[in-house]
Write a protein that holds these residues in place. Structure first.
Motif, PDB file in Angstrom:
ATOM      1  N   ARG A 640       0.808  -1.231   0.000  1.00 24.63           N
ATOM      2  CA  ARG A 640       0.000   0.000   0.000  1.00 24.63           C
ATOM      3  C   ARG A 640       0.836   1.275   0.000  1.00 24.63           C
ATOM      4  O   ARG A 640       0.372   2.324   0.448  1.00 24.63           O
ATOM      5  N   ASN A 641       2.063   1.217  -0.522  1.00 21.22           N
ATOM      6  CA  ASN A 641       2.875   2.426  -0.628  1.00 21.22           C
ATOM      7  C   ASN A 641       2.360   3.271  -1.793  1.00 21.22           C
ATOM      8  O   ASN A 641       2.356   2.813  -2.936  1.00 21.22           O
ATOM      9  N   PRO A 642       1.931   4.507  -1.537  1.00 19.28           N
ATOM     10  CA  PRO A 642       1.233   5.304  -2.563  1.00 19.28           C
ATOM     11  C   PRO A 642       2.017   5.495  -3.858  1.00 19.28           C
ATOM     12  O   PRO A 642       1.465   5.345  -4.947  1.00 19.28           O
ATOM     13  N   HIS A 643       3.295   5.848  -3.774  1.00 20.51           N
ATOM     14  CA  HIS A 643       4.071   6.097  -4.993  1.00 20.51           C
ATOM     15  C   HIS A 643       4.230   4.817  -5.809  1.00 20.51           C
ATOM     16  O   HIS A 643       4.276   4.859  -7.042  1.00 20.51           O
ATOM     17  N   PRO A 664      -3.549  -3.356  -4.644  1.00 22.14           N
ATOM     18  CA  PRO A 664      -4.409  -3.516  -3.464  1.00 22.14           C
ATOM     19  C   PRO A 664      -5.583  -2.538  -3.445  1.00 22.14           C
ATOM     20  O   PRO A 664      -5.491  -1.427  -3.978  1.00 22.14           O
ATOM     21  N   PHE A 665      -6.680  -2.946  -2.823  1.00 22.45           N
ATOM     22  CA  PHE A 665      -7.699  -1.998  -2.402  1.00 22.45           C
ATOM     23  C   PHE A 665      -7.276  -1.493  -1.022  1.00 22.45           C
ATOM     24  O   PHE A 665      -6.840  -2.272  -0.173  1.00 22.45           O
ATOM     25  N   VAL A 666      -7.379  -0.200  -0.796  1.00 24.77           N
ATOM     26  CA  VAL A 666      -6.867   0.406   0.435  1.00 24.77           C
ATOM     27  C   VAL A 666      -8.022   0.724   1.379  1.00 24.77           C
ATOM     28  O   VAL A 666      -8.933   1.485   1.024  1.00 24.77           O
ATOM     29  N   ALA A 667      -7.990   0.132   2.565  1.00 26.61           N
ATOM     30  CA  ALA A 667      -9.018   0.390   3.578  1.00 26.61           C
ATOM     31  C   ALA A 667      -8.718   1.692   4.304  1.00 26.61           C
ATOM     32  O   ALA A 667      -7.553   2.073   4.463  1.00 26.61           O
ATOM     33  N   ASP A 668      -9.764   2.365   4.760  1.00 28.75           N
ATOM     34  CA  ASP A 668      -9.604   3.613   5.495  1.00 28.75           C
ATOM     35  C   ASP A 668      -9.058   3.320   6.895  1.00 28.75           C
ATOM     36  O   ASP A 668      -9.616   2.508   7.647  1.00 28.75           O
ATOM     37  N   ASP A 669      -7.940   3.978   7.251  1.00 25.59           N
ATOM     38  CA  ASP A 669      -7.272   3.709   8.529  1.00 25.59           C
ATOM     39  C   ASP A 669      -8.199   3.945   9.723  1.00 25.59           C
ATOM     40  O   ASP A 669      -8.277   3.117  10.643  1.00 25.59           O
TER      41      ASP A 669
END
Length: 682
Positions: A640-643, A664-669
């Protein structure tokens, strides 16, 4: 005894490759060349007998009575059997490729690289085959060196040489598409994968610490880390000191320690970055080497003079690299006591080998370090721990006043933790959650370079001609400018770097260059270089990279420090990188344990690719270079590293019919925290 004699006769008659029948004369040593300290030696009597038998495996039995006492003396006095008399006399250096015998271009190219690693101007302890990093060896001993050379001379395009920890296992049939050399170093079974067991294995003569590019034959002198150090300092200035993207470190003070192998790059890097640096070094010979090379501008003998010289350079707005002949703890003690302002602070001593001479404790001279290591290693360990604890307190005091400290991936913070300072860990009890100060990969190189795929691409002009290097520099700059529009700031930095490379006089040893690049940049540059070789504008070129790269190394203490999904402890990436490069036909593939942070703390892989101008090499470049880089970016994206997600999205769009990376799908922290808190029970 008769059975042994018969077996040895059969072996001797069977071997096509063995050491010469006549023994070389006893070794002679140049007095001014650095020697490695005595290594840890705690073998039992039966283990000592085993170590001797292991070394004698390389020697014809008629010479055993001569060599056995010699080998035992080396073991007792140096802690290892090096086989000194088998080192070729005189200077070893990477010569032009055409001066080496061989049956294929790769066999000759690898000989260039090995000899460049052992050049007196480059190697840290050349007589002990240590290239850099206190312990990083080309191979274990000089018997292996001679045999490897014989095998490389006989290597063909349909054979592969296999090496286990420096030992040439043999030549095996393969194909033109297979690697010409496959090598591994210090890959220990899990329950034995620790420093104590490694030291035992090394003393027995069964394990080699290849570090990264020493045992993989791709070290190109201290230049190999200058670009990474320059990038680290420049980006730290932007992120932590508010310097604009087009600015430099003018007027800023950087303080560190170490001027040996890789750490020798620090003075040159801060000078190129436009700042002022003070680098402490206890070994005067290393300072002398860097001054002769023009990599430090001033040498001082006291902390007060070092800071006075730095203040003068800052006032005059000029770059300077000041070597302080002394201990980093003394330097930091002075800075704290006299309120000296330090902007950027790190350490580059060899803390992965902290008790084997990689770190010199406060109060001991360099000579005293070497003597105590041999005489009283227990007392030496106590002094090291004491010094590390004090250095920690001084750094904590300086950071409280605004200094930005970062760990430079040399295992410094782990060494402080092992010295008993539990508060250096984030959770106050173990290293699982990292340390209170960031690793430079965690905070700087990881998010700003590795996550995009930028890493330490490098090449060697095997002709040995400076003119070839100039042509490749020009071609690389042209490729960078054409890779994308608009250019990222990283591209701008890299273009300036390679355009100024000759002016900055980076070459030590053979004609080589380091240039951080991403997957697309590396591929385009490699294809352009192969075309230059094909058109006979330059001679053959050896491509490679540092293992310290986007996808080359798994280590929670450095390379994967900014991977936060828990997988930073896994070694799948480096192993897959190694296997994938072998499958795609890289000329040389390497996999090592340890790297720059120590045994059991990293698995790292590298490659070498010989550009001969052929269409086959074009094909290898197109498949292998992209894999070598994007395998690492893909792993970072899955964390899940944005860059990295951004980079993989672009990659999937560019190669829709061939490659595809899982994202990945990224879940809200905050949502995850809330949902877990509703059901969590302490």
């Amino acid at each position: 005894m008769a059975a042994v004699t018969d077996t040895n006769d059969d072996v001797s008659k069977s071997l096509r490759f063995q050491l010469d029948e006549v023994l070389p004369p006893p070794a002679r040593f140049e007095s001014e060349i650095r020697r490695a300290p005595k290594r840890t030696f705690r073998l039992t009597r039966p283990e000592t007998e085993l170590a001797l038998k292991n070394a004698l495996r390389y020697i014809h039995p008629k010479h055993h009575t001569t060599m056995a006492p010699e080998f035992l003396n080396e073991l007792f006095t140096r802690g290892r059997i090096y086989g000194y008399r088998f080192r070729p006399e005189g200077l070893i250096e990477g010569k032009p490729i055409d001066s080496y015998p061989g049956r294929c271009i790769e066999g000759k190219a690898f000989q260039v690289m090995i000899d460049n690693n052992l050049d007196f101007r480059i190697a840290l302890y050349p007589y002990e085959l240590v290239t850099y990093g206190e312990t990083g060896q080309v191979c274990q001993n000089w018997m292996q060196y001679r045999l490897i050379k014989k095998y490389l001379e006989a290597l063909t395009t349909e054979t592969t040489l296999v090496l286990h920890s420096g030992h040439p296992l043999g030549l095996f049939r393969s194909s033109a598409q297979a690697p010409r050399v496959i090598l591994t170093n210090a890959l220990m079974v899990g329950m034995y994968d620790n420093v104590e067991q490694y030291n035992r294995a090394a003393a027995l003569g069964i394990a080699n610490y290849g570090q990264m590019t020493a045992g993989g034959w791709m070290y190109i002198g201290p230049q190999g880390i200058v670009h990474g150090t320059y990038n680290t300092l420049a980006i730290a200035g932007r992120l932590k000191l508010g310097i604009p993207a087009n600015g430099n470190l003018k007027g800023k003070l950087f303080v560190s320690s170490g001027l040996g192998g890789m750490s020798g790059a620090q003075g040159k890097a801060i000078h190129i970055a436009g700042g002022v640096g003070i680098i402490a070094e206890v070994d005067e010979s290393r300072i002398r080497t860097r001054r002769e090379q023009g990599w430090v501008t001033d040498v001082t003998m006291t902390p007060g003079n070092a800071f006075a010289a730095a203040r003068a350079a800052i006032r005059e707005q000029r770059p300077a690299a000041i070597a302080f002949t002394g201990n980093i703890v003394d330097l930091l003690d002075h800075a704290t006591t006299h309120s000296e302002k330090i902007d950027l602070l790190t350490d580059q001593t060899s803390c992965h080998a902290v008790y084997d001479g990689g770190y010199c404790p406060q109060g001991l001279s360099f000579g005293g370090r070497t003597e105590m290591l041999a005489r009283d290693p227990g007392k030496f360990k106590k002094l090291v721990d004491q010094s590390l604890r004090k250095q920690f307190e001084l750094i904590r005091s300086l950071t409280a006043k605004g200094t930005y400290f970062f760990d430079y991936g040399n295992s410094f913070m782990k060494a402080v933790f092992d010295a008993g300072v539990k508060e250096i860990s984030r959770n106050g009890k173990d290293e699982r959650d990292g340390f209170i100060w960031p690793s430079y990969v965690e905070d700087i190189l990881g998010p700003e370079l590795f996550d995009y795929g930028y890493g330490p691409f490098r090449w060697v002009c095997l002709s040995g001609k400076e003119d070839d290097l100039i042509k490749t520099d020009e071609a690389a700059a042209e490729c960078i400018r054409s890779v994308r529009t608009p250019l990222r700031y990283q591209d701008e930095d890299n273009c300036r770097w390679v355009q100024d490379a000759m002016k900055n006089r980076l070459v030590v040893g053979t004609q080589a260059r380091i240039l951080y690049q991403d997957a697309e940049g590396r591929m385009q540059i490699a294809l352009k270089f192969n075309q230059l070789v094909r058109d006979k504008q330059v001679g053959p070129i050896m491509l490679g990279r540092d293992h310290h790269d986007t996808g080359g190394t798994d280590s929670p203490f450095r390379e994967t420090a900014n991977i936060k999904d828990g997988s930073n402890i896994m070694a799948d990436m480096a192993t897959q990188c190694f296997a994938g490069n072998a499958a795609r036909g890289m000329s040389l593939v390497a996999l090592h344990n340890g790297g720059g942070v120590g045994i059991g703390r990293a698995i790292n892989g590298g490659f070498g690719l010989v550009l001969d101008g052929s269409a086959r090499i074009d094909s290898v470049i197109k498949s292998a270079i992209a894999w070598d880089v994007m395998g690492g970016v893909a792993r970072r994206a899955w964390a899940r590293n944005p860059h990295s997600i951004e980079t993989c999205l672009e990659y999937n769009q560019k190669y829709p019919d061939t490659d595809h990376i899982t994202l990945p799908f990224v879940a809200d922290d905050k949502w995850v925290q809330e949902i877990v808190s509703q059901t969590w029970k302490d």
